[in-house]
Design a protein around this motif. Structure first.
Motif, mmCIF file in Angstrom:
data_model
loop_
_atom_site.group_PDB
_atom_site.id
_atom_site.type_symbol
_atom_site.label_atom_id
_atom_site.label_comp_id
_atom_site.label_asym_id
_atom_site.label_seq_id
_atom_site.Cartn_x
_atom_site.Cartn_y
_atom_site.Cartn_z
ATOM 1 N N GLU A 194 0.821 -1.287 -0.050
ATOM 2 C CA GLU A 194 0.098 0.156 0.267
ATOM 3 C C GLU A 194 0.985 1.033 -0.051
ATOM 4 N N PHE A 195 1.837 1.166 0.616
ATOM 5 C CA PHE A 195 2.823 2.362 1.099
ATOM 6 C C PHE A 195 4.091 2.407 0.205
ATOM 7 N N ASN A 196 4.554 1.329 -0.424
ATOM 8 C CA ASN A 196 5.621 0.977 -1.209
ATOM 9 C C ASN A 196 6.938 1.022 -0.063
ATOM 10 N N VAL A 197 6.567 0.565 0.929
ATOM 11 C CA VAL A 197 7.604 0.545 1.911
ATOM 12 C C VAL A 197 8.850 -0.170 1.586
ATOM 13 N N GLN A 198 10.048 0.209 1.538
ATOM 14 C CA GLN A 198 11.238 -0.654 1.109
ATOM 15 C C GLN A 198 12.210 -0.982 2.176
ATOM 16 N N GLY A 199 12.099 -0.459 3.215
ATOM 17 C CA GLY A 199 12.784 -0.886 4.443
ATOM 18 C C GLY A 199 12.078 -0.359 5.800
ATOM 19 N N THR A 200 13.095 -0.989 6.944
ATOM 20 C CA THR A 200 12.540 -0.479 8.132
ATOM 21 C C THR A 200 13.697 0.317 8.930
ATOM 22 N N PRO A 201 13.283 1.286 9.787
ATOM 23 C CA PRO A 201 11.956 1.746 10.037
ATOM 24 C C PRO A 201 11.673 2.739 8.697
ATOM 25 N N SER A 202 10.543 2.639 8.463
ATOM 26 C CA SER A 202 9.701 3.578 7.751
ATOM 27 C C SER A 202 8.595 4.204 8.366
ATOM 28 N N PHE A 203 8.321 5.358 7.673
ATOM 29 C CA PHE A 203 7.319 6.114 8.524
ATOM 30 C C PHE A 203 6.179 6.934 7.459
ATOM 31 N N VAL A 204 4.841 6.605 7.984
ATOM 32 C CA VAL A 204 3.873 7.470 7.184
ATOM 33 C C VAL A 204 3.258 8.342 8.187
ATOM 34 N N LEU A 205 3.208 9.783 7.528
ATOM 35 C CA LEU A 205 2.434 10.570 8.391
ATOM 36 C C LEU A 205 1.592 11.161 7.635
ATOM 37 N N ASN A 206 0.356 10.881 8.376
ATOM 38 C CA ASN A 206 -1.129 11.618 7.944
ATOM 39 C C ASN A 206 -1.381 10.926 6.450
ATOM 40 N N GLY A 207 -1.069 9.639 6.301
ATOM 41 C CA GLY A 207 -1.359 9.023 5.029
ATOM 42 C C GLY A 207 -0.152 9.142 3.887
ATOM 43 N N THR A 208 0.941 9.635 4.183
ATOM 44 C CA THR A 208 1.871 9.986 3.228
ATOM 45 C C THR A 208 3.266 9.305 3.640
#
Length: 236
Positions: free
Chosen positions: A195-209
């Motif tokens: 959904e968010f195209n997360v490529q690694g950790t840690p990663s963060f989404v703020l207010n949907g972005t």
């Protein structure tokens, strides 16, 4: 017990002086935990800053983020109602599954305590994992899910780690044997990453972005500070 450096305390103190009256100052949100459809949220569900952290328990950078962010994020942003933090698992390997099942074991309001312990002790149990003989690690990848999870928990001493929190071996075994929950954790990990195209950790989404290129507390703290300043300006 976490030890704080003088420079770290000075940074927190300086940030605290800059804060205006918090949106949720009437309530101490640092003790409010809720299970969501994809993870666990700490703080005011209506906070203006909704932060999602994608975390792998075998990711050293995630443990480093937990250590660096704990004081300022939890007590200046979450506690005061500026932000809520939702932790979502990003599964990279079988040990991540076992660690996630352990952190979720027990009542919902225990999750962030367990999460903190798992991260703070990561250096110790990852070191044990590196010392295992190939024959020991082979037990992690054969047999029933319950036997595999228990082997990991035993080899990495998760039982001993959680005992001071009041967990018994039998209670942890029940959580580690929950195949349905393990499947849900893995499925949610894949769906969230897509959904968010997360490529690694840690990663963060703020207010949907998704915050592209933000993977550490110094980077994230600058984003949050900017957002807080914008909030203050808009209310003047």
């Amino acid at each position: 017990m976490t030890s704080w450096t003088l420079s770290g305390f000075a940074l927190v103190a300086a940030s605290a002086l800059a804060f205006t009256a918090a949106p949720g100052a009437a309530q101490h949100w640092n003790g409010t935990v809720e299970e969501t459809a994809q993870g666990f949220r700490l703080g005011d569900p209506d906070a203006p800053l909704q932060l999602i952290e994608f975390v792998s328990y075998t990711c050293p950078h995630c443990a480093h983020f937990e250590e660096e962010s704990e004081a300022e994020l939890r007590y200046l942003y979450i506690h005061e109602g500026y932000a809520a933090l939702e932790v979502r698992h990003l599964i990279r390997n079988i040990a991540d599954v076992a660690a996630a099942l352990v952190t979720e074991c027990g009542e919902t309001d225990q999750f962030f305590v367990n999460h903190r312990i798992m991260m703070h002790e990561q250096g110790n149990w990852l070191a044990r994992a590196r010392e295992l003989a190939p024959s020991q690690q082979a037990r992690w990848n054969s047999g029933t899910l319950a036997s595999r999870m228990r082997a990991i928990a035993s080899d990495l001493e998760f039982y001993e780690m959680m005992e001071p929190q009041g967990y018994t071996v039998a209670e942890l075994d029940r959580c580690l044997s929950d195949e349905a929950r393990a499947d849900q954790i893995v499925a949610a990990s894949g769906a969230n990453a897509a959904e968010f195209n997360v490529q690694g950790t840690p990663s963060f989404v703020l207010n949907g972005t998704l915050l592209d290129g933000v993977h550490s507390w110094p980077q994230l703290s600058q984003v949050l500070l900017s957002e807080r300043e914008n909030m203050s300006t808009s209310t003047e």
